[in-house]
Enzyme design. Structure first.
Site, PDB file in Angstrom:
ATOM      1  CB  SER A 114      -0.949   0.005   1.197  1.00  0.00           C
ATOM      2  OG  SER A 114      -0.222  -0.055   2.402  1.00  0.00           O
ATOM      3  NE  ARG A 158      -2.650  -7.230  -0.601  1.00  0.00           N
ATOM      4  CZ  ARG A 158      -1.957  -6.782   0.438  1.00  0.00           C
ATOM      5  NH1 ARG A 158      -1.306  -5.627   0.368  1.00  0.00           N
ATOM      6  NH2 ARG A 158      -1.886  -7.479   1.547  1.00  0.00           N
ATOM      7  NE  ARG A 188      -3.329  -2.785  10.554  1.00  0.00           N
ATOM      8  CZ  ARG A 188      -2.387  -3.361   9.831  1.00  0.00           C
ATOM      9  NH1 ARG A 188      -1.445  -2.624   9.255  1.00  0.00           N
ATOM     10  NH2 ARG A 188      -2.361  -4.669   9.665  1.00  0.00           N
ATOM     11  CE1 TYR A 243      -4.297  -8.669   5.577  1.00  0.00           C
ATOM     12  CE2 TYR A 243      -3.267  -6.588   4.991  1.00  0.00           C
ATOM     13  CZ  TYR A 243      -3.417  -7.642   5.867  1.00  0.00           C
ATOM     14  OH  TYR A 243      -2.687  -7.682   7.029  1.00  0.00           O
ATOM     15  CG  ASP A 284       3.806 -10.239   5.318  1.00  0.00           C
ATOM     16  OD1 ASP A 284       3.428  -9.558   4.352  1.00  0.00           O
ATOM     17  OD2 ASP A 284       3.704  -9.853   6.501  1.00  0.00           O
TER      18      ASP A 284
HETATM   19  O1  LIG Z   1       1.663  -6.932   3.550  1.00  0.00           O
HETATM   20  C1  LIG Z   1       0.836  -7.479   4.242  1.00  0.00           C
HETATM   21  O2  LIG Z   1       0.541  -8.623   3.985  1.00  0.00           O
HETATM   22  C2  LIG Z   1       0.222  -6.807   5.332  1.00  0.00           C
HETATM   23  C3  LIG Z   1       0.276  -5.489   5.627  1.00  0.00           C
HETATM   24  C4  LIG Z   1       0.765  -4.434   4.738  1.00  0.00           C
HETATM   25  C5  LIG Z   1       0.048  -4.373   3.452  1.00  0.00           C
HETATM   26  O3  LIG Z   1      -0.736  -5.221   3.106  1.00  0.00           O
HETATM   27  C6  LIG Z   1       0.281  -3.246   2.534  1.00  0.00           C
HETATM   28  O4  LIG Z   1       0.984  -2.304   2.886  1.00  0.00           O
HETATM   29  O5  LIG Z   1      -0.252  -3.292   1.421  1.00  0.00           O
HETATM   30  C7  LIG Z   1      -0.194  -5.075   6.951  1.00  0.00           C
HETATM   31  O6  LIG Z   1      -0.980  -5.821   7.560  1.00  0.00           O
HETATM   32  O7  LIG Z   1       0.221  -4.011   7.410  1.00  0.00           O
END
Ligand SMILES: O=C(O)/C=C(\CC(=O)C(=O)O)C(=O)O
Length: 291
Positions: free
Chosen positions: A74, A121, A127, A154, A246
């Site tokens: 993200s 995704r 958050r 997610y 991860d």
């Molecule tokens: O990377 C993961 O699997 C989980 C993340 C970060 C995320 O998804 C992202 O930044 O896109 C989290 O729970 O902070």
């Protein structure tokens, strides 16, 4: 500025005792930057230190893996340049999952495909992202169908029921990150795992990642609650489960996991050679290297 950027990965991961089978895929990892070439999004919720392709591929080799699936994090928003750069540097040993702006054109989707992207995704964690527009996501899901891509989603367990109509409306395969973050301390038959199994039973093209004991098991290593809750799931759905490190573990700077110890979780959740072959080689190959 650099001094303020977060380091969320282990400085010296152990070499695992478990040896992955030839061709094994780390199917959930990310790259950060390098930020001088690939700046972070103005909307990024965390600003990590650089964790680029060289570091990722060194870890891949240290852990005994052959390939990576790099998931756009993200902090890079909808600019997939850092992910594409890492795939291009991999010698055909990486593929990727993008995050796209709903207004993306067909030619740009084709270019992502040529760059090794095989999925998009959708992130529902408040958050991490400001908004998660379901109608626009469904439009994207329709537009990626001709490319043979899938959706990676997610979310956390408390919104699974609310998401069911949205999930049902997605007409391409769906991969659920970290099993939708169940409370593994409830055990294999707890409410979160039962709800997740109901989702898997509703459609045979919903996959999941048996990932992130470090995020899901509050007791910490050796993550016994994670092993107890997840092994039955892998045993019951062996053809639609993926595994990944991860790395570089975004936002885990207060409990950085040892990647070697994460790899040593694999034989605890997939105890036979046949399950390990499915989890690490056959399943990710079907999803990411079908062509
Ligand atoms: O990377 C993961 O699997 C989980 C993340 C970060 C995320 O998804 C992202 O930044 O896109 C989290 O729970 O902070």
């Amino acid at each position: 500025m650099t001094g303020d950027r977060i380091v969320s990965w282990h400085p010296d991961p152990s070499v695992p005792r478990f040896t992955p089978p030839p061709g094994a895929v780390d199917a959930h990892c990310h790259v950060f930057g390098p930020a001088d070439r690939f700046p972070f999004s103005a909307k990024a919720k965390y600003l990590p230190a650089d964790a680029g392709p060289d570091m990722l591929f060194a870890l891949r080799d240290r852990l005994g893996f052959a390939r990576n699936v790099i998931v756009q994090a993200s902090c890079h928003g909808t600019d997939n340049a850092a992910t594409l750069n890492a795939i291009a540097a991999s010698n055909a040993r990486a593929r990727g999952v993008a995050v796209v702006d709903p207004a993306i054109g067909d030619a740009e989707l084709e270019a992502l495909h040529d760059g090794g992207i095989r999925g998009v995704r959708f992130n529902f964690l408040k958050r991490l992202v400001d908004d998660a527009p379901k109608d626009k996501f469904l439009d994207i899901a329709r537009r990626i169908a001709p490319l043979g891509w899938h959706v990676v989603i997610y979310f956390e367990a408390d919104i699974l029921e609310e998401l069911r109509p949205f999930l049902d409306a997605i007409e391409v395969p769906v991969v659920v990150d970290h099993m939708g973050r169940p409370d593994v301390t409830q055990g294999p038959d707890g409410p979160d795992m039962r709800a997740f199994r109901a989702l898997l039973d509703a459609r045979d093209d919903i996959w999941f990642k048996a990932t992130c004991p470090d995020r899901l098991d509050p007791a910490g290593p050796p993550w016994d609650a994670f092993a107890a809750a997840v092994a039955p799931l892998v045993a019951d759905y062996p053809t639609r489960v993926l595994w990944g490190t991860d790395w570089p573990h975004p936002n885990m700077q207060d409990a950085v996991p040892d990647d070697g110890a994460l790899v040593d979780m694999i034989p605890r959740i997939a105890p036979t050679a046949a399950l390990q072959q499915a989890l690490l080689v056959d399943n990710p190959t079907r999803l990411y290297w079908a062509d």
